[in-house]
Every structure is written in C-alpha cells, then in structure tokens.
Write a protein that holds these residues in place. Structure first.
Motif, mmCIF file in Angstrom:
data_model
loop_
_atom_site.group_PDB
_atom_site.id
_atom_site.type_symbol
_atom_site.label_atom_id
_atom_site.label_comp_id
_atom_site.label_asym_id
_atom_site.label_seq_id
_atom_site.Cartn_x
_atom_site.Cartn_y
_atom_site.Cartn_z
ATOM 1 N N SER A 409 1.004 -1.318 -0.365
ATOM 2 C CA SER A 409 -0.153 0.224 0.226
ATOM 3 C C SER A 409 0.637 1.430 0.066
ATOM 4 O O SER A 409 1.932 1.696 0.619
ATOM 5 N N ASP A 496 -4.645 7.329 5.462
ATOM 6 C CA ASP A 496 -5.765 5.766 5.248
ATOM 7 C C ASP A 496 -5.902 5.725 6.841
ATOM 8 O O ASP A 496 -5.610 5.994 7.753
ATOM 9 N N ILE A 508 -4.836 -2.661 6.527
ATOM 10 C CA ILE A 508 -5.132 -1.015 5.701
ATOM 11 C C ILE A 508 -6.937 -1.232 5.866
ATOM 12 O O ILE A 508 -7.701 -2.571 5.768
ATOM 13 N N ARG A 511 -9.909 4.277 3.845
ATOM 14 C CA ARG A 511 -9.680 5.990 3.355
ATOM 15 C C ARG A 511 -10.269 6.246 4.583
ATOM 16 O O ARG A 511 -11.392 6.613 4.817
ATOM 17 N N ASN A 517 -11.663 5.610 -3.500
ATOM 18 C CA ASN A 517 -11.005 4.046 -4.175
ATOM 19 C C ASN A 517 -11.679 3.176 -5.120
ATOM 20 O O ASN A 517 -12.433 2.579 -4.099
#
Length: 647
Positions: A409, A496, A508, A511, A517
């Motif tokens: 990422s 993030d 993750i 957002r 995304n």
C-alpha cells in the motif's frame, strides 16, 4: 503463511545482496526490523547507501539531506543525474528484450534494449526539432504501449516534464489534468480497440486540443485503424531523425521535475503532483530491487493504464535490468483467465494485480496454477485496495507453493509504497508485512499519539526523497500543506485508517478522507460535482464509496437533489450514468443513483461526505454528526433509506 527467506534463498535476493554489501561496509543487521530502524533513524546514511549500492549514474555530491523539515526537506542538493540514464544504462546486452507489448488494437510487438535506446534517441531528437527544451511539459493521451515508454524517457532525457492520461478518460478529465501544466507538446492516439469494440476518440481529442492553447505541436500515433488528423506522424517523425545524433542525458538537479501524476480532485481540480528525477530514481530502485525482489533478467507485468502511478513503477523495473510487459485493451477479454494466460505466455516473474481481480478469480473457483504454466512466477504483487484474508488462503492453494505474495500500500503521492512485504519477513495472512525501508510509518490517534494494535491515522514521521517536490501552480504551498500536514504539523498524514501491530505488520482499514478508491484508482468527488451539478436537472449532489471488505470494487453511490420539476426515473438515471461514462470514465459510473431532498453541509459549506459514508456503513447519525453544526440535518435519514434501494 509463508516464512521469511533464510540462508541461500535470502542471499540470492536483491535485499540479501544489499544486506551483505552493508556488512562489507561495516554495518551488520540481524533482522529486517533492525535494518528498517536504521533506515529511518539515519536517513543520510541509508539513502546515500542506496545511491552507492546501485551505482546510480551521475554525481552524488557530499551532502545527502540539507534540511529534514517536512514539508521542504532538501535532498542531495549538489547532486546531478537523469532518471532516463538510470533506466537505459543498466543493461550490457542490447539484444535482450526490454518491452513486450500486448494489445487488442494491433499485433504483439517487442523492443530490445538496443531498439528501445534507439527509439528514445530518435524521439529525443524529434522533440528537440519541435522546440522542446529543459523545463517544458510534454503530455500524452496514450494507452499502455511501448511508444508511451519511449515518449516518457525521451522527455526525461531532455529535462522536460512528462504527464499522461489514458484514452479511456473523457475530455473533461483530461483537460482538468493536462491544462494545468500548460504543455508544449501533445502525443496522442485517436482511438483503440477494447475487446471486440472499436472506440473512436477523435471528437474527444479535438476537444482536448482546443483546450490546450500552449501546445505548439501534436504528434499522432497510428494505432490500429486509428490515425490522428492534422498532426505529425510518430513513426515518420522518428524515422526522419539522423542516425548520427547521439543519445544524451541532460544532467539535472535531484529535485528537478521528472513527471506529474494527478490526485483524484476531491477538493477541486486534480492536484498535479510533481515528482523528481532523484527521488524517483532512488525510491524505485529500492521498490524493485529490495521489496519486490525484481532481478536482472526478470520479466514484470503490472496490470495498469498510463493514468495510474503503477505504470510509472512498471517502467522503472527497467532500471534493475528486468523487461516489462505492457498491455492495452479489455484485460478480461475474452475471459477472466486472460491475465493469467498472458503471464504464462510471456514468462512473467513478477505479476502485479488488484484484490478485486483476484477475488473475482476466487469466486469463479479458478485454479490458475493448474490451468497455466506459472513456473516462472516468483512474486505476486497486490495493491490498489485491501486484500482479504481469505484471498491469501486461496492464492496459496492454487498457485505454485514457492510464489511470494506481496501485498502493498502506498500511493500516487510518493509513486511507491509505504508498507509492503519483502523477502526477509514472513507473509502474514490478511496483513501487509512491514513498513518499507526509509518509511517511518506509524498510526496516530486524534491527539497525535502513536497507537499500536488499534485503528489510527497512517502517518510518516520522517521525509522521503520521493515525496512530491510540489503541486503544480501551488506557489504558496497551500494545497500541499492541506493535503498532508493539516492535522499533525510536520508529520505526513496520508489519509488511510490503519492498524499497526506490535510486530510492525499493517492492516489497511480504508480511506479516512473523502477520496473514493475505486478498483485501486482514486476518484475525486469534485470531478462528479463539477460535471453533474452543471446539468439543469440537478440542484446539488453528494457521492460516497463504500469499500467491499471481501476485496470487490465496493459500491459507488451518487445522491442527487433534483431541480424543481424533475424526477428520478429510469431515463434520468440512464442519462446521468451516460454523461459520467462519456465525460469522466467508465470507472466513475456509480452503482447506485438515488434522489434525496437535500445535501447536508457544514456551516462553512462543505458537504458531509465522510460523515454520510460512516452513517451508511452503520454508524448512528447522532454519534457522527452534531445537528447544530450542519445544515439539512433532517435529510440524513433519506440517505440511509435510499442506500437500501437500487434505482
């Protein structure tokens, strides 16, 4: 799920060779985390060591980091180099294949390193003959073909700055991006084949040309049946150049603009993110050589278009002596197996793709390792979204047992990764294995305290050379500061939500800002609003994207406050989706279009994008929004109701 490399297996990797080189130069590390800690604690020694280890062409100078403040860190202030020289200067055998081109518009093509170098030489001379000089901007409206690579490297060799949009982008999306740069030269196609469909972009190209008044010349690439009228012909222009003109590389400063990538446009026009020759050269050597374990003689296929930062990363694989596979058209034509088929046929060693594609394969019970010869594949790179834990199980069941799964990422912002796997750490199911070298990654709570094993904001606490030099035309740095440094002064906030474990692996969560995304490509809400709210039937609008935790594309929802006298019927929905597809891109087309009575806003006029997203994800409205701090609070319930329906 897969243990860390050890012994001879680790020693054969690029990371293993780098660690051995460090040991020879007096620095020994027993674990990756020891190496990482040194890389973020001693920035000067670490980044200087990369330059020396890879013997970067150019002069390094004696100073590595003149100022480490963020923003504004000053890297290698006396260095001189050129990214294109690093790309083209690392292979001894010019007969080796550099680029394999697969397209649905024309027959397969290949370029050797010698042919690539010659085409860059000719393109450079052609650009000079058209008046392109150091500091100018050269832009492309090009698919993922070898000519795009040639054009970018020729631009870089001159010290000019490159930017590109794929021809799937509508005219408005292209103009919003490229017009900011006031380019001198445009290189374009007027159409392409997508699966079995011919797509004519002549009208869009005409609109783009009219909106770029600074463009002095247009070079048209003949692509299948598609030609560009009233333009220099790429093939003829290169053929006309003298064979006596040498290929030279303009020495530029470390921070000289190399290319411009574009943000999603959440708060207006897409931000033009400027990256430097030096920052990208060092970052991409690190990315490929140490984290992706791309080796001399490898072959790399990353599923991308020229409009995504992954394309730029793909080209940089040439720096470590690998060849690249560039693909254009419908990646799933004639069927879902086509990417795996291409991997097998071209002998790919590093295959990069998205969680969405892998989950689609899983849902179809595919077994690509049984169907195709994937014996050459050593690494599977995954980025663009969160890879679900169950995908790890499936991949290690259906692929050769020795394939290394590297989930990563990062972003357009640094044109690389902040967190990634590497050969020296295990693959953890559902997690990204570790911060990358030189990336001082942490999770912060709202008060700026580091947190472990709980959700926080992804932050970077020390500068990196590939952080943007600037945003184009952001002379007072107002947009730059607002993008990354608005919450924690002097600390990069990436946007993030992440969880960092006590072993430094990362999950993750999604957002944390209003950027959408979609399939690994960021889409800005402003792009929707600028288009939709110009229509007479639309009074106001709000768009959100709900991520799919199983790895799918998620759900893109467009909520519309209709103008008086209009109603949301099937014809209205079709019209909205059609204009979005035509003027923006197919990725922008929402899954759901719904009518709402009003758009809630803050008292300063900002739309409640993130709060509405949290509410649609299940959060109680009273815990997300204070009624007295917004307008149209009573309309929020209509969003919850509308989200349960499909129009």
């Amino acid at each position: 799920m897969r243990p860390a490399f050890t012994g001879a297996e680790l020693a054969a990797t690029g990371l293993g060779k780098y660690v051995a080189w460090l040991a020879d130069h007096g620095r020994r590390f027993d674990t990756y985390h020891d190496l990482w800690a040194w890389s973020v604690d001693d920035l000067e020694d670490f980044w200087a060591s990369l330059w020396d280890f890879y013997d970067v062409a150019g002069s390094r100078g004696n100073c590595v980091l003149a100022d480490r403040a963020m923003p504004g860190a000053s890297w290698f202030p006396t260095a001189r180099l050129n990214y294109a020289e690093s790309v083209l200067g690392g292979v001894d055998d010019p007969s080796r294949v550099a680029i394999v081109g697969r397209s649905q518009t024309r027959a397969p093509v290949e370029l050797t390193f010698g042919e690539l170098t010659d085409q860059v030489r000719r393109a450079r001379a052609a650009f000079q003959s058209l008046g392109v000089r150091k500091g100018d901007r050269v832009v492309g409206y090009l698919p993922n073909v070898p000519e795009a690579v040639v054009a970018m490297l020729a631009t870089a060799s001159l010290g000019a700055t490159w930017a590109c949009c794929p021809p799937e982008f509508g005219a408005k999306s292209v103009i919003d991006r490229l017009a900011q740069l006031e380019p001198t030269l445009l290189i374009a196609v007027s159409g392409y084949t997508y699966g079995t469909k011919e797509v004519d972009r002549t009208a869009e190209l005409q609109t783009i040309r009219a909106a770029l008044p600074t463009v002095r010349d247009v070079v048209g690439l003949t692509y299948g049946i598609h030609t560009v009228p009233d333009a220099h012909v790429w093939e003829w222009l290169l053929e006309e150049q003298s064979t006596e003109v040498p290929l030279e590389f303009e020495p530029v400063s470390f921070d000289h603009p190399l290319w411009t990538l574009f943000s999603s446009g959440t708060t207006g026009l897409p931000k033009a993110v400027v990256h430097s020759h030096g920052g990208i050269t060092l970052e991409h050597l690190k990315l490929h050589g140490l984290h992706l374990d791309t080796r001399d003689g490898d072959r790399v296929l990353l599923m991308t278009t020229t409009g995504w930062t992954v394309w730029n990363c793909l080209v940089s694989a040439l720096m470590v002596g690998a060849s690249i596979v560039v693909t254009d058209g419908n990646p799933l034509h004639p069927d879902l197996e086509e990417p795996w088929r291409t991997v097998a046929e071209t002998g790919v060693t590093l295959f990069g793709t998205s969680p969405g594609y892998l989950m689609a394969c899983r849902n179809e019970s595919m077994r690509p390792g049984d169907t195709f010869d994937l014996s050459a594949v050593r690494t599977l790179g995954v980025t663009g979204a969160v890879l679900p834990a169950e995908a790890y199980d499936w991949l290690y069941d259906v692929l050769p047992a020795d394939v290394y799964l590297n989930s990563m990422s990062g972003g357009t912002d640094i044109c690389s990764n902040f967190v990634s796997g590497n050969p020296w750490v295990p693959v953890y199911r559902g997690e990204l294995s570790a911060p990358t070298l030189g990336a001082d990654v942490a999770a912060f709570d709202d008060d700026g305290n580091e947190v472990t094993d709980q959700v926080g904001e992804l932050v970077i606490r020390a500068p990196m050379p590939s952080m943007p030099v600037a945003f184009w035309n952001d002379n007072d740095m107002e947009r730059y500061l607002a993008a990354y440094f608005d919450i924690y002064p002097g600390i990069w906030r990436h946007g993030d939500w992440v969880t960092v474990s006590d072993r430094q692996s990362v999950v993750i969560q999604g957002r944390s800002d209003a950027t959408l995304n979609r399939g690994g490509v960021r889409i800005g809400t402003a792009e929707f609003y600028n288009l939709i709210e110009a229509l007479p039937e639309v009074e106001d609008s709000l768009v959100v994207h709900l991520e799919d935790l199983t790895g799918g594309p998620g759900e893109l929802m467009l909520f519309v406050q209709l103008a008086e006298g209009h109603e949301m019927d099937a014809d209205t929905v079709k019209a909205l989706k059609t204009i979005i597809r035509r003027e923006l891109s197919p990725r922008h087309v929402p899954d759901l279009v719904a009518a709402v009575p009003a758009v809630p806003r803050t008292l300063t006029g900002k739309k409640l994008e993130t709060p509405i997203k949290k509410i649609l994800a299940g959060a109680p409205p009273e815990r997300v929004v204070s009624p007295g701090s917004v307008t149209n609070y009573d309309a929020i319930e209509a969003y919850r109701i509308a989200a349960l329906k499909t129009v």
